[in-house]
Scaffold this active site. Structure first.
Site, PDB file in Angstrom:
ATOM      1  N   GLY A 187       0.820  -1.203   0.000  1.00 31.68           N
ATOM      2  CA  GLY A 187       0.000   0.000   0.000  1.00 31.68           C
ATOM      3  C   GLY A 187       0.853   1.252   0.000  1.00 31.68           C
ATOM      4  O   GLY A 187       1.958   1.293  -0.556  1.00 31.68           O
ATOM      5  N   SER A 188       0.361   2.285   0.683  1.00 31.37           N
ATOM      6  CA  SER A 188       0.990   3.606   0.581  1.00 31.37           C
ATOM      7  C   SER A 188       2.334   3.724   1.280  1.00 31.37           C
ATOM      8  O   SER A 188       3.032   4.730   1.090  1.00 31.37           O
ATOM      9  CB  SER A 188       0.029   4.659   1.112  1.00 31.37           C
ATOM     10  OG  SER A 188      -1.079   4.787   0.254  1.00 31.37           O
TER      11      SER A 188
END
Length: 718
Positions: free
Chosen positions: A373-374
């Site tokens: 993810g981020s």
């Protein structure tokens, strides 16, 4: 010559030839026995005439970096039975009893009934009661009266063995043994692993370092009688055991305790469906200071599941495996089997339970891979700055999505962030900004840095089973794959790979090889070898690394990572939330990777919460506070003084009240009176839940999030 004399001579000749033939056969047989089978018969004779017992060596200790013992060996005993001796003793007693009964009968008396297998029954009763041995198994072994020695149990505590010894039962024998102890209970269970009953390492460091930790067993050989009893004269040879060496880990027991405590709390509060993992590492040396997986397990009872979540999953797994088996049988019956169908066996509860045991023991921090993810945006940002395809002042526009090829790819903030700089885009964790940055890098440079940060290869870590993760090959990477990869989706990495990659972002640009062994010792504790840090390669410049430290500090001070802030300390980090496959399942991985002090990092901490089922699922909301708590405890323990002297930033003395059930206005007023701020999520009139939880201590000006709708979670900035 008369016929009689001729007959006599003939008989003598025949007898002589027969005698000669017999002599030749006997001599040949003697030669065969002495020269051809001599060694075998000698060994068999020696085996019959001597008792040969092994003396277990003491396995070496495993220490943490401060010489606290994590695994050690203590004295124990190994229990054997001698079926031949027990049967012989019972037979002798019964013959004497029969003779006595016959004598009494002859004298006109009534002889008592003869008890059979008296010793055997006492041995069975004692071993089942004291050792918990299975009675049916014991009787089966005692039937093997041709055997002189059968092991009943290893690693028996001395006080337990003494209870047996006091009974003085013929046929129960004792030898010295060594038992493995883990004095800290389940601490570091997924890293340490465990040993088998013979002391061999089976999993984890116990397995991979078995050669270093194992010693050499000794032996005692003594004379015995045909009944396997002691001889009236003494004959004994003794070979002393040689103890194993020790291993000093980079692990800090205290930091490990911090990590496991906070991870266990997060596991319970968020009702994690697939466990949690955390790593604390020195980014400069790549020494692993702590590595934890929750739920942990008992190293002395490693085949038993005690965690309620895992136990509940056994039934679900059985249903799943049964469905797979039935589908395979249907394909076989239709004449269209798939590969592996015919190898499937009908599942049982035990098979499902054992499969879940293996899952319980798997080191999630090293073996499992996940979509980062981020948190991966830190890698993309570093690559873009290094390649100078973006500057800090570059501006972007986020309407809440990007159209890439034929796809509409959304930002986590559906209404968009509007116009923002690159710095703001990282702090806001804006997907459209990073899709643009990824496009500027292009496939070739993206792949170059993906590989340079070590994400396509194993890290070289000592613990076996490490995964390589999965990634797009450049030739298969179109605009959509590049866009989604730029914000951390559609590929997987391991937690260990991620820690090492982010460490390279913040430590001056060096990818380091992670290690968990600091030194090796001999059996006396003297250090024989040190393990030095290994630089794999330089990935980015010191200038880029320094810039990234500043940018990631802003993520914590101004962006989506505020929940990881530590009053008085400079902290950097990045949040991450990734949706698990299949998309739309509602299952997420929440993560946060942080470091401190932000200007000169000494620790980097990754927290992964897999499949949160209770409340918010965003990394910035549930993983960041866990990492912040771990880093706060660790910094104070290591003696780092706060960087800020501002009283408000240092003192976290405001206790969060319980405002659930109150109206929004009532809750806001109560919280504002305490010097805190509020953020209301949802359109409802009543507060249904709040973050942080009740009784959390906050410093002045901190934000309490109030949720008024069950389905409305925090505005995700990841």
């Amino acid at each position: 010559m008369s016929n009689g004399k001729l007959a006599i001579k003939k008989r003598i000749r025949v007898l002589s030839m027969l005698f000669l033939l017999v002599s030749v056969v006997l001599i040949a047989r003697l030669g065969w026995i002495q020269f051809v089978r001599g060694a075998q018969y000698k060994a068999e004779a020696m085996n019959q005439q001597t008792r040969d017992q092994k003396i277990a060596s003491k396995r070496g200790n495993i220490y943490d970096r401060n010489m606290n013992i994590l695994a050690t060996s203590g004295s124990a005993e190994r229990i054997y039975i001698n079926p031949r001796m027990i049967a012989g003793a019972d037979e002798s007693r019964e013959k004497n009893a029969e003779a006595e009964a016959e004598k009494i009968a002859k004298e006109g008396g009534s002889p008592p009934p003869i008890e059979r297998n008296v010793l055997r029954n006492k041995v069975v009763a004692a071993l089942t009661e004291i050792l918990g041995t299975n009675e049916e198994w014991l009787n089966a072994q005692l039937d093997k009266t041709e055997r002189a020695s059968i092991e009943v149990k290893a690693n028996v505590e001395k006080d337990v063995a003494d209870r047996l010894r006091k009974l003085k039962l013929t046929g129960i024998e004792f030898t010295e043994d060594a038992k493995r102890y883990y004095p800290n209970g389940t601490l570091l269970s997924h890293v340490l692993g465990f040993t088998g009953k013979d002391g061999q390492g089976l999993e984890g460091l116990e397995n991979i370092l078995d050669a270093e930790l194992s010693g050499t067993a000794g032996r005692v050989r003594s004379a015995r009688s045909a009944g396997n009893g002691e001889m009236p004269f003494k004959y004994e040879t003794y070979e002393a055991a040689s103890d194993g060496g020790g291993v000093i880990l980079t692990i800090d027991k205290t930091i490990q305790q911090f990590v496991e405590k906070h991870l266990a709390t997060a596991y319970d509060e968020n009702k994690l469906g697939n466990g949690a993992a955390a790593i604390v590492m020195n980014p400069k040396t790549a020494e692993i200071l702590a590595m934890a997986v929750t739920p942990a397990y008992d190293l002395t009872d490693y085949s038993t599941i005690t965690d309620e979540t895992l136990l509940a999953q056994v039934d679900k797994l059985l249903v799943q495996r049964t469905e797979e088996y039935n589908e395979a049988q249907q394909r076989i019956a239709a004449g269209e089997p798939k590969k592996g169908d015919e190898a499937l066996t009908e599942p049982t509860y035990d098979s499902a339970y054992n499969e879940m045991v293996l899952k319980m023991r798997r080191n999630k921090a090293v073996v499992d891979s996940y979509e980062p993810g981020s948190t991966f945006k830190a890698i993309v940002a570093a690559a873009a700055l290094e390649e100078k395809v973006v500057s800090l002042s570059d501006t972007f526009n986020c309407p809440g999505y990007r159209i890439v090829a034929d796809r509409r790819i959304s930002c986590a903030k559906e209404e968009g962030h509007g116009t923002e700089t690159f710095v703001q885009g990282l702090a806001n964790s804006c997907n459209p900004v990073f899709m643009d940055v990824g496009a500027r890098l292009g496939v070739e440079k993206f792949d170059k840095y993906y590989r340079a940060f070590g994400l396509t290869e194993k890290t070289g870590f000592l613990i076996p089973g490490e995964s390589e993760g999965t990634h797009h090959k450049p030739e298969n990477m179109g605009p959509v794959e590049l866009a989604t990869s730029s914000f951390g989706q559609t590929f997987t990495v391991t937690p260990l790979q991620m820690v090492c990659a982010v460490s390279a972002v913040i430590n001056g640009g060096y990818l380091m090889e992670p290690h968990i062994v600091k030194s090796y010792t001999d059996s006396e504790g003297n250090i024989t070898k040190n393990v030095d840090p290994v630089i794999v390669r330089r990935v980015i410049s010191e200038e880029t690394s320094a810039t990234m430290r500043d940018l990631l500090e802003k993520v914590v001070s101004e962006g989506g990572g505020k929940a990881a802030a530590i009053p008085g300390y400079r902290v950097g980090g990045k949040t991450g939330t990734s949706e698990k496959l299949p998309r739309g399942s509602g299952l997420n991985v929440a993560s946060f990777i942080g470091f401190a002090p932000a200007d000169d990092p000494e620790i980097v901490c990754l927290v992964i919460l897999d499949e949160p089922m209770n409340g918010p699922t965003f990394g910035g909301v549930i993983a960041a506070p866990v990492a912040g708590a771990i880093m706060a405890d660790t910094l104070k323990y290591l003696g780092y003084e706060p960087s800020y002297t501002d009283e408000d930033s240092l003192d976290a003395n405001i206790i969060v009240p319980d405002v659930t059930g109150q109206t929004v206005d009532e809750a806001k007023n109560r919280i504002l009176e305490l010097g805190l701020k509020t953020s209301v999520k949802g359109e409802g009139e009543t507060v249904l839940r709040q973050i942080p939880k009740v009784d959390t201590k906050l410093h002045n000006g901190s934000v309490v999030i109030l949720y008024t709708e069950e389905e409305n979670e925090e505005d995700n900035t990841e």
